[in-house]
Design an enzyme around this catalytic site. Sequence first.
Site, PDB file in Angstrom:
ATOM      1  N   TRP A 127       0.870  -1.189   0.000  1.00 54.58           N
ATOM      2  CA  TRP A 127       0.000   0.000   0.000  1.00 54.58           C
ATOM      3  C   TRP A 127       0.912   1.246   0.000  1.00 54.58           C
ATOM      4  CZ3 TRP A 127      -2.127   2.721   4.783  1.00 54.58           C
ATOM      5  CH2 TRP A 127      -3.151   3.619   4.441  1.00 54.58           C
ATOM      6  N   ASP A 208      -0.821  -5.977   9.003  1.00 55.51           N
ATOM      7  CA  ASP A 208      -1.837  -4.988   8.654  1.00 55.51           C
ATOM      8  C   ASP A 208      -3.086  -5.759   8.232  1.00 55.51           C
ATOM      9  OD1 ASP A 208      -3.407  -2.967   7.709  1.00 55.51           O
ATOM     10  OD2 ASP A 208      -1.891  -2.070   6.402  1.00 55.51           O
ATOM     11  N   ALA A 210      -6.564  -5.026   7.263  1.00 53.66           N
ATOM     12  CA  ALA A 210      -7.514  -3.960   6.911  1.00 53.66           C
ATOM     13  C   ALA A 210      -8.762  -4.493   6.224  1.00 53.66           C
ATOM     14  CB  ALA A 210      -6.833  -2.929   6.007  1.00 53.66           C
ATOM     15  N   LYS A 243     -13.459  -1.001   6.357  1.00 52.79           N
ATOM     16  CA  LYS A 243     -14.072  -1.751   5.261  1.00 52.79           C
ATOM     17  C   LYS A 243     -15.107  -2.731   5.764  1.00 52.79           C
ATOM     18  CE  LYS A 243     -10.615   0.069   2.835  1.00 52.79           C
ATOM     19  NZ  LYS A 243      -9.454   0.810   3.236  1.00 52.79           N
TER      20      LYS A 243
HETATM   21  C1  LMR Z   1      -6.930   2.075  -0.652  1.00 54.74           C
HETATM   22  O1  LMR Z   1      -5.874   1.431  -0.664  1.00 54.74           O
HETATM   23  O2  LMR Z   1      -7.478   2.486  -1.688  1.00 54.74           O
HETATM   24  C2  LMR Z   1      -7.601   2.375   0.661  1.00 54.74           C
HETATM   25  O3  LMR Z   1      -6.902   1.803   1.702  1.00 54.74           O
HETATM   26  C3  LMR Z   1      -7.886   3.809   0.849  1.00 54.74           C
HETATM   27  C4  LMR Z   1      -6.675   4.625   1.116  1.00 54.74           C
HETATM   28  O4  LMR Z   1      -6.701   5.373   2.093  1.00 54.74           O
HETATM   29  O5  LMR Z   1      -5.708   4.568   0.352  1.00 54.74           O
END
Ligand code: LMR
Length: 394
Positions: A127, A208, A210, A243
């Site tokens: 991410w 993590d 999420a 989420k």
């Molecule tokens: C994403 O990866 O799109 C989500 O986790 C939202 C974000 O804050 O980036």
Amino acid sequence: MFGNLQPQAPDKILALMGEFRADTRQGKIDLGVGVYKDPTGLTPVMRAVKDAERRIWEAETTKAYTALAGEPAYLNALSRMVLGEGLDDSRTAALSTVGGTGAIRQALELARIGNPDLTVHVSDPTWPNHLSILKFMGVPFVEYRYFDDATRGVDFEGMKADLGRAQKGDLVLLHGCCHNPTGANLSMDQWAEVAGILDRTGAVPLVDLAYQGFGDGLEEDAAGTRLILSRTPEALVAASCSKNFGIYRERTGMLLAQVRDAGARDLAQGTMAYLNRQNYSFPPDHGARIVQVILDDEALSADWKAELEEVRLGMLALRQQLAEELRNLTGSDRFDFIEQHRGMFSRLGATPEQVAKMKDDNAIYMVGDSRLNIAGLNRDSVPILARAIVEAGV
Ligand code: LMR
């Protein structure tokens, strides 16, 4: 005093959100930011959330501060959801945080206090905000191989070789399920091997989590995390409720720290509460209370799980439909990985030029690394996307 300010490079996911909003074309398709959308394109408030909010509104008599580490009842309920029966309260400290991002940030702050020479190992890719936060904090990081561009699955041999180089006291950032941005996940056997590497090297996992409930199910999605925690003396888990409870803007998250014994637990708990105080003082309470009310009520909890399961199965059906459309259009099974991936995202393996072409020609928005949000599709837009993928030459 503001003379030193520099323009900040925009976060690529958030920048894409802005671009999509500004596009005036009819029928544009948003496969960018990781927000669930139902078949009509809405991000609904879940039934159990509405119900819990009504109950909170009726019962609430004060808006005075909650505890500095957050409401114990919330932390207890969510810890159990994440760690299941294996939760060892005597060795686990818990902190209510501002969303999952807040949990990541506090985890890194805690780890850096614990080990000022910390290096963090992150998957390639990960991410983007993981990297951004690490850079901002000035915490050194190295990437470990994770995604195999050829198979669009996990490059497990590469991952093992790279993680084998971790040092005692390093932090290894793992995605508990539904890897963001690729959608490629570890099998339970692979989780067990990763646990073995952590054990051998003395590196500490930061998981993590999420997207619990978006992949194979609530319990299944936590299984890798639980296995890792059962085999390592020390571990951190950053959990998000954005989420799975659909409460994105309520910023509801939790940091769990598993430590060696009760004494270390008290030290960790105190340090975590201190970190809240330094960063924003008391954590927000509304989302946490929603989660706690739902998890502690049998009927509400059952309704929430049923709706979450609808969401999960809906995304799986879209994956199957997209893979099938692409099988028909290409006469090959080279896009079948879309069906095997889990969670909200898949990395398509398109070049930035192909991604740009889909945006220009078809008003289809995905992140530049060709991460697409499956939940941004519906039965009608799947064939449009499939055709665009083929036309772009992916
Ligand atoms: C994403 O990866 O799109 C989500 O986790 C939202 C974000 O804050 O980036």
